[in-house]
Design an enzyme around this catalytic site. Structure first.
Site, PDB file in Angstrom:
ATOM      1  N   LYS A 194       0.835  -1.207   0.000  1.00  0.00           N
ATOM      2  CA  LYS A 194       0.000   0.000   0.000  1.00  0.00           C
ATOM      3  C   LYS A 194       0.870   1.258   0.000  1.00  0.00           C
ATOM      4  O   LYS A 194       2.074   1.199   0.300  1.00  0.00           O
ATOM      5  CB  LYS A 194      -0.901  -0.010   1.244  1.00  0.00           C
ATOM      6  CG  LYS A 194      -0.124   0.075   2.567  1.00  0.00           C
ATOM      7  CD  LYS A 194      -1.029  -0.169   3.764  1.00  0.00           C
ATOM      8  CE  LYS A 194      -0.226  -0.136   5.070  1.00  0.00           C
ATOM      9  NZ  LYS A 194      -1.060  -0.533   6.220  1.00  0.00           N
ATOM     10  N   TYR A 199      15.782  29.792   7.760  1.00  0.00           N
ATOM     11  CA  TYR A 199      14.742  30.640   8.356  1.00  0.00           C
ATOM     12  C   TYR A 199      14.874  30.734   9.874  1.00  0.00           C
ATOM     13  O   TYR A 199      15.081  29.728  10.555  1.00  0.00           O
ATOM     14  CB  TYR A 199      13.360  30.056   8.054  1.00  0.00           C
ATOM     15  CG  TYR A 199      12.940  30.158   6.612  1.00  0.00           C
ATOM     16  CD1 TYR A 199      13.025  31.349   5.899  1.00  0.00           C
ATOM     17  CD2 TYR A 199      12.431  29.043   5.961  1.00  0.00           C
ATOM     18  CE1 TYR A 199      12.610  31.418   4.574  1.00  0.00           C
ATOM     19  CE2 TYR A 199      12.012  29.105   4.641  1.00  0.00           C
ATOM     20  CZ  TYR A 199      12.111  30.302   3.950  1.00  0.00           C
ATOM     21  OH  TYR A 199      11.702  30.361   2.649  1.00  0.00           O
TER      22      TYR A 199
HETATM   23  C1  LIG Z   1      -0.318  -1.577   6.917  1.00  0.00           C
HETATM   24  C2  LIG Z   1      -0.955  -2.832   7.330  1.00  0.00           C
HETATM   25  C3  LIG Z   1      -0.204  -4.012   7.495  1.00  0.00           C
HETATM   26  C4  LIG Z   1       1.312  -4.021   7.452  1.00  0.00           C
HETATM   27  O1  LIG Z   1       1.799  -3.486   8.648  1.00  0.00           O
HETATM   28  P1  LIG Z   1       3.359  -3.432   8.996  1.00  0.00           P
HETATM   29  O2  LIG Z   1       3.420  -2.985  10.390  1.00  0.00           O
HETATM   30  O3  LIG Z   1       3.961  -2.456   8.032  1.00  0.00           O
HETATM   31  O4  LIG Z   1       3.881  -4.798   8.779  1.00  0.00           O
HETATM   32  C5  LIG Z   1      -0.881  -5.181   7.750  1.00  0.00           C
HETATM   33  N1  LIG Z   1      -2.220  -5.200   7.861  1.00  0.00           N
HETATM   34  C6  LIG Z   1      -2.967  -4.071   7.761  1.00  0.00           C
HETATM   35  C7  LIG Z   1      -4.431  -4.137   7.930  1.00  0.00           C
HETATM   36  C8  LIG Z   1      -2.366  -2.861   7.498  1.00  0.00           C
HETATM   37  O5  LIG Z   1      -3.108  -1.746   7.405  1.00  0.00           O
END
Ligand SMILES: *Cc1c(COP(=O)(O)O)cnc(C)c1O
Length: 397
Positions: A51, A283
């Site tokens: 994702k 800044y």
């Molecule tokens: C993002 C996510 C994962 C992966 O999590 P990590 O901590 O990066 O391994 C697994 N399951 C769900 C539902 C997620 O949203």
């Protein structure tokens, strides 16, 4: 060869002249990390979570590398990314899990994508889509076992299962999975971990008693995959560990789990100049030079994903020496106090983080410097940071 020279040797051939900043992603590391996760997972299959543009690493190249490493599944939160995976030719199982009413479930089903349902509305819309194209939808029922986020909760669990069975009997849905997510996976001894597993196992029993023929029960993210074998069930869903970062930095660095960070973040200095003692830099002049010195201008800022909270702190290596950002992180740039004896010149490489923690900062170091987690450091890198891939199968001889 000193490491610095080695780094120049690795980066120069892949980083075209004139590119201000790049994230170099080693696809062999992704592939190897998935192999390592398969070993950690025992009999469970691996779903590589890709994702958010593969946590900033690039959706399609990472998905291909994960498949080469033996991930039988890949998954995304959002439907558009799951569709993009299929449209770019990713085979195997693809799972997506965070949709809102009106989502184009038919587009997912035409591409043989597995869907999640956390509420009756989702089952209803998925069933309509399945009838419209004439194939039953493979659905995983999402249970809130105590994270307090997505998923059916309490009495809603039985309601969701009953609804799913009704759609199954009509032939529009096939319940293939029960799944959930931990609140404290990074703290394996936390009492909620055991409790969530009990709620999960109750939901599985309820679904099976109602007649669901489950193919996969899945609960473990990266942290649980690495630290809690009892949560692996049939499928594990690691994200961060696929990219070679540790989800439990307080328990072990990536190497402790056999993982290799896949991303190296580099920039080319845009300017080096002399400034006298007493000059404020960037800044609000939060940093003031304590002696006559040279300053270097690094052309990356918060528009590229460097947290503004890394002002005065974000680490990097230039010419083999370690520095911190001097003063504020700006939108497009940061300044470094190189020291009067620095030999650095415009065009030289700044390495913000990379896999070799003995000689360069890590994404975790940036997380500490910014008060966040390494997830956010890599995922928030913006589109102006060019992604450069090394170690694609096509390159190997
Ligand atoms: C993002 C996510 C994962 C992966 O999590 P990590 O901590 O990066 O391994 C697994 N399951 C769900 C539902 C997620 O949203």
């Amino acid at each position: 060869m000193p490491h610095w020279t080695a780094m120049e040797t690795v980066v120069n051939p892949v980083l075209a002249p004139g590119v201000p900043a790049a994230a170099i992603v080693d696809l062999r590391a992704i592939e190897a990390n998935v192999r390592v996760l398969r070993e950690h997972a025992g009999d469970a299959a691996v779903l590589a979570v890709v994702k958010a543009d593969a946590y900033g690493h690039g959706l399609i190249p990472v998905a291909r590398a994960a498949r080469r490493g033996g991930a039988t599944w890949v998954g995304t939160a959002q439907l558009d990314e799951a569709i993009a995976l299929r449209d770019d030719g990713i085979d195997g199982r693809v799972f997506t899990w965070l949709q809102v009413p009106g989502a184009d479930f038919a587009a997912a089903l035409r591409r043989d994508i597995d869907l999640s349902a956390a509420a009756p509305w989702a089952l209803t819309e998925i069933a309509v889509a399945a009838r419209s194209i004439g194939v039953p939808a493979r659905v995983h029922l999402k249970i809130d076992t105590g994270l307090g986020r997505n998923g059916a909760y309490g009495a809603g669990i039985e309601e969701l299962i009953t609804e799913a069975r009704r759609h199954e009997s009509e032939g529009s849905v096939q319940v293939v999975g029960i799944w959930s997510h931990f609140a404290y996976a990074d703290d394996p001894d936390h009492p909620t971990v055991r409790h969530q597993q009990e709620v999960f196992e109750d939901a599985v029993r309820l679904a099976e008693a109602a007649g669901c023929e489950l193919e996969v029960r899945h609960l473990a993210n990266s942290a649980a995959t690495l630290t809690n074998p009892s949560a692996q069930y049939d499928l594990v869903r690691p994200g961060l560990a696929v990219y070679g970062l540790s989800p439990v930095p307080q328990l072990g660095d990536p190497a402790a789990y056999g993982l290799t960070p896949a991303m190296t973040l580099v920039a080319r200095l845009a300017l080096v100049k002399d400034v006298p003692a007493g000059q404020g830099l960037s800044y609000a002049h939060r940093y003031v030079t304590s002696a006559d010195t040279k300053v270097g201008l690094v052309p990356m800022g918060y528009a590229d994903g460097l947290p503004r909270s890394a002002s005065d702190a974000g680490p990097m290596v230039i010419g083999g020496r370690r520095y911190a950002v001097a003063g504020r992180v700006c939108m497009d740039q940061v300044v470094v106090d190189l020291g009067s004896d620095s030999m650095a010149q415009a065009g030289d490489l700044a390495v913000l983080f990379g896999p070799d923690s003995s000689s360069e900062p890590s994404a975790q170091d940036w997380a500490i410097a910014s008060g966040t987690i390494s997830y956010e450091i890599v995922t928030r890198l913006g589109p102006r940071v060019q992604r450069v891939y090394v170690g694609a199968q096509e390159d190997s001889s």
